[in-house]
Scaffold this motif. Structure first.
Motif, PDB file in Angstrom:
ATOM      1  N   TRP A  18       3.871   5.856  -1.303  1.00  0.00           N
ATOM      2  CA  TRP A  18       2.972   5.807  -2.467  1.00  0.00           C
ATOM      3  C   TRP A  18       2.171   4.514  -2.461  1.00  0.00           C
ATOM      4  N   THR A  19       2.832   3.383  -2.145  1.00  0.00           N
ATOM      5  CA  THR A  19       2.154   2.082  -2.178  1.00  0.00           C
ATOM      6  C   THR A  19       1.114   1.953  -1.075  1.00  0.00           C
ATOM      7  N   THR A  20       1.199   2.800  -0.080  1.00  0.00           N
ATOM      8  CA  THR A  20       0.203   2.812   0.989  1.00  0.00           C
ATOM      9  C   THR A  20      -0.937   3.765   0.664  1.00  0.00           C
ATOM     10  N   ILE A  21      -0.594   4.963   0.220  1.00  0.00           N
ATOM     11  CA  ILE A  21      -1.603   6.021   0.050  1.00  0.00           C
ATOM     12  C   ILE A  21      -2.467   5.827  -1.207  1.00  0.00           C
ATOM     13  N   ILE A  22      -1.920   5.283  -2.271  1.00  0.00           N
ATOM     14  CA  ILE A  22      -2.718   5.101  -3.498  1.00  0.00           C
ATOM     15  C   ILE A  22      -3.855   4.100  -3.283  1.00  0.00           C
ATOM     16  N   GLN A  31     -13.013   2.341  -5.330  1.00  0.00           N
ATOM     17  CA  GLN A  31     -12.287   1.478  -6.262  1.00  0.00           C
ATOM     18  C   GLN A  31     -11.231   0.687  -5.499  1.00  0.00           C
ATOM     19  N   SER A  32     -10.690  -0.315  -6.129  1.00  0.00           N
ATOM     20  CA  SER A  32      -9.576  -1.062  -5.553  1.00  0.00           C
ATOM     21  C   SER A  32      -8.488  -1.225  -6.599  1.00  0.00           C
ATOM     22  N   VAL A  33      -7.264  -1.045  -6.172  1.00  0.00           N
ATOM     23  CA  VAL A  33      -6.125  -1.311  -7.056  1.00  0.00           C
ATOM     24  C   VAL A  33      -5.415  -2.589  -6.608  1.00  0.00           C
ATOM     25  N   LEU A  34      -6.080  -3.333  -5.735  1.00  0.00           N
ATOM     26  CA  LEU A  34      -5.484  -4.548  -5.171  1.00  0.00           C
ATOM     27  C   LEU A  34      -6.201  -5.815  -5.633  1.00  0.00           C
ATOM     28  N   ASN A  35      -6.883  -5.772  -6.769  1.00  0.00           N
ATOM     29  CA  ASN A  35      -7.708  -6.889  -7.213  1.00  0.00           C
ATOM     30  C   ASN A  35      -6.984  -7.977  -7.982  1.00  0.00           C
ATOM     31  N   SER A  36      -5.776  -7.768  -8.409  1.00  0.00           N
ATOM     32  CA  SER A  36      -5.141  -8.762  -9.283  1.00  0.00           C
ATOM     33  C   SER A  36      -5.071 -10.144  -8.636  1.00  0.00           C
TER      34      SER A  36
END
Length: 121
Positions: A18-22, A31-36
């Motif tokens: 999940w942490t790879t595919i999302i 989009q990016s979910v890695l911006n924090s």
């Protein structure tokens, strides 16, 4: 994001997949979910000064002790379905049934106290 583990307990799990595919799905959708990790940089670019960056660890299950950690877990689990459905259906064409079946194992991994996973925020 990313979700990582303090040890190798996440290796080979549905949660690791999940942490790879999302993030891949989000990127495919622009989009990016890695911006924090970039928030302080974004704040500085926007003109803010005297920025203080503090890092915290958001555990994904109850392996650490404490009420705050348990509350954070509930928040993450509430967002799991929406984030997964958007990324997996739009980016990869997964059906609702495929997503639901996959998430059953992801949720099991999240609840498994032997898996010491967390998100750095």
């Amino acid at each position: 994001m990313p979700i990582i583990s303090i040890d190798d307990t996440m290796e080979g799990t549905a949660l690791q997949k999940w942490t790879t595919i999302i993030p891949q799905g989000a990127a495919k959708l622009g989009q990016s979910v890695l911006n924090s990790k970039n928030y302080a940089k974004y704040m500085k670019a926007a003109g803010f000064v005297d920025i203080i960056e503090e890092n915290f660890y958001w555990p994904l299950n109850t392996w650490p002790k404490g009420d705050i950690e348990k509350l954070l877990l509930v928040w993450f689990q509430k967002d799991l379905n929406g984030m997964s459905t958007a990324a997996l259906s739009r980016a990869f064409g997964w059906s609702v049934k495929q997503i639901d079946e996959f998430l059953v194992d992801v949720v099991k991994d999240i609840k498994d106290r032997r898996i010491h996973s967390y998100v750095g925020v």
